[in-house]
Design an enzyme around this catalytic site. Structure first.
Site, PDB file in Angstrom:
ATOM      1  CG  HIS B 228      30.350  48.921  40.037  1.00 39.66           C
ATOM      2  ND1 HIS B 228      30.164  50.254  39.796  1.00 39.66           N
ATOM      3  CD2 HIS B 228      30.228  48.784  41.366  1.00 39.66           C
ATOM      4  CE1 HIS B 228      29.916  50.885  40.923  1.00 39.66           C
ATOM      5  NE2 HIS B 228      29.946  50.022  41.899  1.00 39.66           N
ATOM      6  CE1 TYR B 232      32.021  49.919  46.317  1.00 46.42           C
ATOM      7  CE2 TYR B 232      31.503  48.670  44.343  1.00 46.42           C
ATOM      8  CZ  TYR B 232      31.151  49.610  45.297  1.00 46.42           C
ATOM      9  OH  TYR B 232      29.952  50.246  45.216  1.00 46.42           O
ATOM     10  CG  HIS B 379      29.768  59.398  40.804  1.00 46.05           C
ATOM     11  ND1 HIS B 379      29.402  59.314  42.123  1.00 46.05           N
ATOM     12  CD2 HIS B 379      30.186  58.165  40.453  1.00 46.05           C
ATOM     13  CE1 HIS B 379      29.573  58.074  42.546  1.00 46.05           C
ATOM     14  NE2 HIS B 379      30.053  57.356  41.557  1.00 46.05           N
ATOM     15  CG  PHE B 380      34.482  58.731  37.597  1.00 44.81           C
ATOM     16  CD1 PHE B 380      35.702  59.277  37.303  1.00 44.81           C
ATOM     17  CD2 PHE B 380      33.610  58.452  36.544  1.00 44.81           C
ATOM     18  CE1 PHE B 380      36.053  59.576  36.006  1.00 44.81           C
ATOM     19  CE2 PHE B 380      33.959  58.741  35.231  1.00 44.81           C
ATOM     20  CZ  PHE B 380      35.185  59.307  34.972  1.00 44.81           C
ATOM     21  CG  HIS B 381      37.186  63.519  38.362  1.00 47.09           C
ATOM     22  ND1 HIS B 381      36.555  63.149  37.202  1.00 47.09           N
ATOM     23  CD2 HIS B 381      38.515  63.584  38.051  1.00 47.09           C
ATOM     24  CE1 HIS B 381      37.447  63.009  36.238  1.00 47.09           C
ATOM     25  NE2 HIS B 381      38.647  63.266  36.722  1.00 47.09           N
ATOM     26  NE  ARG B 442      31.812  59.457  30.880  1.00 48.83           N
ATOM     27  CZ  ARG B 442      31.955  58.243  31.436  1.00 48.83           C
ATOM     28  NH1 ARG B 442      30.933  57.412  31.494  1.00 48.83           N
ATOM     29  NH2 ARG B 442      33.111  57.856  31.922  1.00 48.83           N
ATOM     30  NE  ARG B 443      34.322  57.619  28.244  1.00 51.72           N
ATOM     31  CZ  ARG B 443      34.289  56.302  28.200  1.00 51.72           C
ATOM     32  NH1 ARG B 443      33.393  55.705  27.468  1.00 51.72           N
ATOM     33  NH2 ARG B 443      35.154  55.589  28.871  1.00 51.72           N
TER      34      ARG B 443
END
Lengths: 170, 575
Positions: B228, B232, B379-381, B442-443
């Protein structure tokens, strides 16, 4: 330190939002009783699942008047039970799943519901769901587990009470 | 005043070299992204589904680790040198960390790409998360360890530069960009301990066969200890540009230097003790520890919400300096023809959307519905794939001329490129979020199953697939335009001032803020205490369950490559 009035207002609103989120999640756990996957499933020797009283013969065990335990072993690239034969449970019952893996990390997801857990070798994931009326659900592995991961699927059939026979144990 | 390359030619070379590695990874990673988007939606298939996981591993590792982090080390080197206004203490150290990091990245890439060549006994199809007991070739883990140590040395380089500066300027406040770099690196040192311990003590000996077994929950938890905060680490270079470059591009200046410092300190404190929120659905971790991670995660919203305020306020200030007026109309006064500004602004806009879906992920009860579904890459795209990647590309249009002394080949193509990225991502990520809500995982190379169908709540699954394929295609075109624009820029003639590289002082300067903000020792100590509180008991419990080295043997991905046979056997069982 100079903090602008609008900045102070924004800071206060942000903190309120955060505390609000924490409060709703806490309420979900305590008030609404949304149970988390915990460590109460205990551990198991992944190399000796065959000797385990339940995982050695995985399936649906009756544990009370209207309560059932379902033992599931995930293994490249099938669920036992689930893949070769569906997981069959009676309608309007309380079902506790016990899921583990015999090799790598898998996922266990009853599609379109929040019955969703990781299957980690050596660990047993335990969670309880209330089952509604008769319906067939899809079941899939949602964690990459090897080259045929995409073929790892199964189903869960909720059958009318009078058509149900427990598959596991005696 | 002369531009960066004239003032610091040696540093400019290292920054340029870092960006070249970064952009090579971006090109390959983007191609893999296109292959995946078309494959899993069934529109166009050039690979076997078994090879999909090689492509997926390459896409994840090359973009999330190599592209982002090489851009970061380049940008941070630039930021430290230009904000301290002095060259690095020893350029040999600088080239040493660049060499080590690059060699590590090449090892990792070779181990992954070898998966395409069946005659080579090597594969690293373990995805970006490399969860044991799936086992990659040792070269993968060794390369990863070298890469991480390389970033540690880069951090040492910047801290040494800071120490020299401090010797000459004992009473001054740390320049803002250097402050951002140092706090980010302190967070990075703390958080990479997890992945370094996992890789060096467990996975490398295990992949070489020196130890037989592994504790999968332990290595998984150590991964997320790092997994995680690395989010950042990707985001902080984007924040550095949003705080220090974007207000200038907008025509103004940073609104508040002190609050920028508060934000970076909060990230240092709160980034690491949250990793267990990726493990809400893991057995073997008690609910209470998950609750602690959830609480920390929610408080981690604070620095991002503060950033939203400061950045928007700074941009608004810029617009009003340019003559913008009214509550909304000032938006029209912004320099929308400048690809560097527009790219960063669009990145910020989609980051807000990604922030909201991130709040859903963080809620430990609603997380059950979307865990490991397509919602998560949706989300993370938006976060790493847009907030970070688009800001890095947009920032390059302003940064690269300073490093080469040459103008950008085409600003209109740059503008088209950033807008294409935005549009492509709106298609792809909204469809991914919606697909996740109906349970599409996903995946996976084949999201269609034999015994059941997914039903979309609004629209159809076919429409969602079309949006994902279209979005993926536009994103790929955008990367191609970006790379060609930079490539053609390399053939321009050097000019006197290729870009205005001055950065104005903030509206509220550092001098008004408490000196304690610059006390890096204090913040590091508190961050360590928080990590100990969040992790000691769960780690002790996990080790207590199965021991440090566990009881699960490895499942090497390159030996069991005979997947076709497995699938056939399985199909018979199902039939």
């Amino acid at each position: 330190m100079e903090i602008h009035d609008y900045e102070k207002f924004w800071l206060g609103a942000a903190l309120l939002l955060i505390v609000g989120f924490i409060a709703t999640v806490s309420y979900g756990a305590v008030g609404a009783g949304v149970e988390m996957i915990d460590d109460d499933g205990g551990t198991v020797d992944p190399q000796a699942l065959g000797d385990h009283p339940k995982f050695g013969d995985p399936g649906v065990y009756q544990s009370g008047p209207n309560e059932y335990d379902v033992y599931v072993v995930a293994q490249q690239f099938a669920f036992r039970p689930g893949t070769a034969e569906p997981i069959r449970v009676p309608a309007h019952s309380t079902v506790t799943f016990h899921v583990t893996s015999a090799d790598v990390i898998h996922g266990f997801e009853v599609v379109g519901t929040n019955a969703n857990t990781m299957a980690i070798p050596g660990q047993v994931a335990t969670f309880t769901v209330e089952v509604d009326g008769p319906k067939t659900y899809g079941l899939l592995c949602n964690e990459y587990c090897g080259s045929a991961h995409h073929a790892m699927e199964g189903s869960m059939e909720v059958v009318p009470e009078d058509e149900f026979n427990a598959t596991g144990g005696a | 005043m002369a531009t960066f390359v004239d003032r610091y030619p040696e540093e400019a070379s290292v920054v340029k070299a870092s960006l070249v590695v970064s952009f090579v990874a971006l090109g390959i990673g983007a191609l893999f992204g296109l292959v995946q988007a078309l494959h899993r939606t069934g529109y166009f298939r050039v690979i076997d589904s078994v090879d999909y996981y090689t492509v997926l591993t390459g896409h994840g590792v090359l973009l999330a680790l190599v592209f982002t982090i090489f851009f970061l080390v380049g940008l941070f080197t630039w930021a430290v040198v230009q904000s301290l206004e002095r060259p690095l203490p020893d350029i040999r150290l600088t080239w040493a960390w660049f060499g080590l990091t690059t060699t590590g990245a090449v090892f990792v890439a070779v181990a992954i790409l070898a998966g395409f060549v069946p005659s080579i006994d090597m594969s690293a199809d373990v995805l970006y998360t490399f969860y044991a007991p799936l086992q990659a070739h040792p070269l993968f883990y060794v390369g990863l360890a070298m890469f991480i140590v390389g970033t540690w040395l880069a951090g040492a380089d910047w801290f040494l530069a800071y120490r020299d500066w401090r010797g000459d300027n004992p009473d001054e406040r740390i320049p803002l960009q250097t402050f951002m770099v140092l706090t980010t690196m302190l967070m990075w040192y703390l958080s990479t301990i997890g992945v370094a311990v996992s890789t060096v003590f467990f996975l490398i000996p295990w992949s070489f066969g020196i130890v037989e077994t592994v504790n999968p929950l332990l290595t998984r938890t150590l991964f997320w200890f790092f997994g995680h905060p690395v989010v950042y680490f990707w985001l902080m270079p984007a924040y550095l540009m949003w705080y220090t470059v974007m207000p200038k591009l907008a025509g103004g200046r940073l609104f508040s230097d002190p609050l920028a410092r508060v934000v970076f300190v909060l990230f240092l404190l709160l980034s690491t003790p949250v990793g267990i929120h990726h493990q809400y659905l893991d057995p073997g971790i008690a609910e209470g520890f998950k609750f602690i991670a959830m609480t920390n995660t929610m408080f981690l919203l604070l620095p991002s919400l503060l950033t939203a305020f400061t950045v928007v306020a700074s941009v608004e200030h810029g617009a009003r300096q340019r003559g913008g007026e009214g509550y909304i109309k000032w938006l029209g006064a912004l320099p929308w023809r400048d690809p560097a500004f527009t790219g960063m602004a669009l990145a910020g806009a989609l980051f807000a959307a990604g922030g909201f879906s991130g709040m859903i992920n963080a809620g430990m009860n609603i997380n059950y519905l979307i865990h490991n579904t397509l919602w998560v890459p949706g989300h993370f795209h938006l976060t790493v794939g847009t907030a970070v990647a688009l800001t890095m590309m947009a920032g390059s249009y302003w940064l690269v001329p300073q490093l080469t002394g040459k103008r950008l080949y085409s600003r209109p193509i740059g503008l088209l490129q950033v807008v294409l990225w935005f549009v492509g991502m709106v298609f792809m990520s909204n469809a991914m979020h919606r697909a996740g809500l109906v349970g599409i995982p996903r995946r996976t190379a084949e999201p269609q199953y034999q015994s059941f169908d997914f039903s979309a709540v609004i629209g159809t699954v076919g429409e969602l697939r079309a949006q994902i394929a279209l979005g993926g295609f536009l994103l790929f075109v955008s990367v191609v335009l970006f790379l060609f624009n930079l490539l053609l820029s390399a053939f321009e003639e050097p000019i006197e001032n290729p870009v205005d590289d001055s950065l104005p002082a903030p509206l509220s300067g550092a001098s008004g803020s408490p000196v304690v903000l610059d006390n890096l020792r204090l913040w590091t100590a508190i961050a360590i205490v928080l990590v100990i509180l969040a992790y000691t008991l769960p780690l002790a419990s996990i080790v207590g369950d199965a021991g440090l080295f566990g009881n699960v043997p490895g499942v090497p991905v390159w030996v069991s490559a005979n997947a076709e046979v497995t699938i056939e056997a399985l199909t018979e069982v199902i039939a």
